[in-house]
Design a protein around this motif. Structure first.
Motif, PDB file in Angstrom:
ATOM      1  N   THR A   1      33.668 -54.178 -41.027  1.00 17.70           N
ATOM      2  CA  THR A   1      34.911 -54.370 -41.443  1.00 17.70           C
ATOM      3  C   THR A   1      35.271 -55.720 -41.723  1.00 17.70           C
ATOM      4  OG1 THR A   1      35.766 -52.661 -40.056  1.00 17.70           O
ATOM      5  CG2 THR A   1      37.373 -54.063 -40.976  1.00 17.70           C
ATOM      6  N   ASN A   2      34.717 -56.784 -41.157  1.00 18.24           N
ATOM      7  CA  ASN A   2      34.672 -58.201 -41.247  1.00 18.24           C
ATOM      8  C   ASN A   2      33.946 -58.395 -42.588  1.00 18.24           C
ATOM      9  OD1 ASN A   2      36.075 -58.569 -38.988  1.00 18.24           O
ATOM     10  ND2 ASN A   2      34.329 -59.151 -37.726  1.00 18.24           N
TER      11      ASN A   2
ATOM     12  N   GLY B   1      35.544 -57.278 -45.629  1.00 12.16           N
ATOM     13  CA  GLY B   1      36.769 -58.220 -45.935  1.00 12.16           C
ATOM     14  C   GLY B   1      36.445 -59.359 -46.808  1.00 12.16           C
TER      15      GLY B   1
END
Length: 355
Positions: free
Chosen positions: A194-195, A198
């Motif tokens: 997810t990081n 992003g």
């Protein structure tokens, strides 16, 4: 990383040699002379001043004229070959995860024949090199510092070299979507993915903003969009066309698409979103117009490697059930066939018979 056997290395070397040989072109079209004139005089691209269009290759024109001043045509042709081969070297690194040297060799053979009729000395090689460079960095680097520090300056350079610069933010956005897709529903990896997605999403936005750094600002984007809506003619007419018939490119394009479909069916792993999406997009463009053959070749090469590997593994497993231990001979036989195909392709191009 272990060294590849000499035979496997030969497949890749012959493939890159084939790409280099077909990239050895004389300057025989008016396009490059236009770029050189633009690089020298920076005049508007129009018959009337009020009708002038934004020059989407102004930096390439300047650099091409500089190289012409230093080494004339031989230097421009050499740099064109270096850029072309460099693009495929980077794509081979991208495709290493999806196939070995034999699949890479066949993919280079297919890509070379796809591009053969369209290659010329011009800024299109910059397009191919930057697409390959962005794909390589986005798929091999995970450090945000490296990605932002390398890709933003490269994006600014690409924006001023060729009108294909919008591929930069698009590729970053696709890789971000792929990272989000790969996030697991549980465990620590979800947070990492997810990081990463992003970060890549922010990178895509930063790259899009970086495209505004050009002498024409937003007008450049308008010119690129106008070019997409009204593309250049696909075929250039000639008085000699009836005497020297050009081989049809559509059968090879169709074969490559069928090959890709075979990979979709036989691949046992999850399809890579980025490589699949750009290959499908390239297929759509080249089926609409063979003018996009070079773009199709560079966008689809990693997926062609993936498809060749998936199909060969499926066939090999079937042959093992039929032939037993004798199935081990098949890769060697296919390697010999590939070498013969490269020889049959390189000699006519090197001697000029293919032209």
């Amino acid at each position: 990383m272990s060294k590849k056997p000499a035979g496997e290395t030969l497949y890749v070397i012959l493939g890159l040699l084939f790409i280099a040989v077909i990239g050895l072109r004389t300057i025989s079209t008016p396009e490059l002379w236009t770029h050189l004139a633009q690089g020298q005089h920076n005049a508007p691209i129009s018959f009337l001043a009020s009708d002038s269009a934004v020059n989407t290759t102004w930096l390439y024109d300047k650099l091409a004229y500089l190289m012409w001043s230093i080494g004339k045509a031989p230097l421009l042709i050499l740099l064109n070959i270096v850029g072309l081969v460099g693009a495929f070297v980077l794509l081979l690194r991208v495709s290493e995860k999806w196939g070995g040297a034999l699949s890479q060799g066949f993919a280079l053979l297919i890509a070379g024949h796809l591009m053969f009729q369209m290659i010329d000395v011009g800024p299109e090689v910059c397009m191919m090199l930057f697409i390959a460079l962005f794909l390589y960095l986005l798929t091999t680097q995970k450090s945000p510092a490296v990605l932002f520090g390398a890709l933003i300056p490269l994006q600014i350079l690409w924006t001023n070299l060729h009108g294909s610069f919008l591929f930069g933010p698009i590729l970053a956005g696709l890789v971000a979507a792929q990272a989000a897709q790969q996030a697991k529903p549980s465990g620590g990896r979800k947070k990492n993915q997810t990081n990463l997605s992003g970060t890549l999403g922010l990178l895509a936005i930063a790259l899009l903003v970086a495209t505004l750094i050009n002498p024409s600002f937003i007008k450049l984007h308008g010119q690129v969009i106008a070019g997409i809506q009204s593309p250049a003619p696909v075929y250039h007419s000639s008085l000699f066309i009836e005497y020297f018939q050009i081989p049809a490119l559509k059968p090879l394009i169709l074969f490559t698409m069928i090959l890709g479909a075979g990979g979709l069916i036989t691949l046992k792993k999850r399809l890579p979103l980025t490589l699949t999406a750009i290959a499908v997009f390239g297929a759509f463009l080249v089926w609409t117009s063979p003018y996009h053959a070079m773009l199709f070749a560079i966008l689809s090469l990693p997926f062609i490697v993936l498809s060749l590997t998936a199909i060969s593994e499926y066939i090999h497993s079937s042959l093992e059930q039929m032939l037993g231990g004798k199935a081990k001979l098949v890769p060697g036989i296919m390697g010999g066939v590939l070498v013969l195909l490269f020889i049959a392709s390189i000699i006519p191009a090197a001697t000029g018979c293919a032209y």
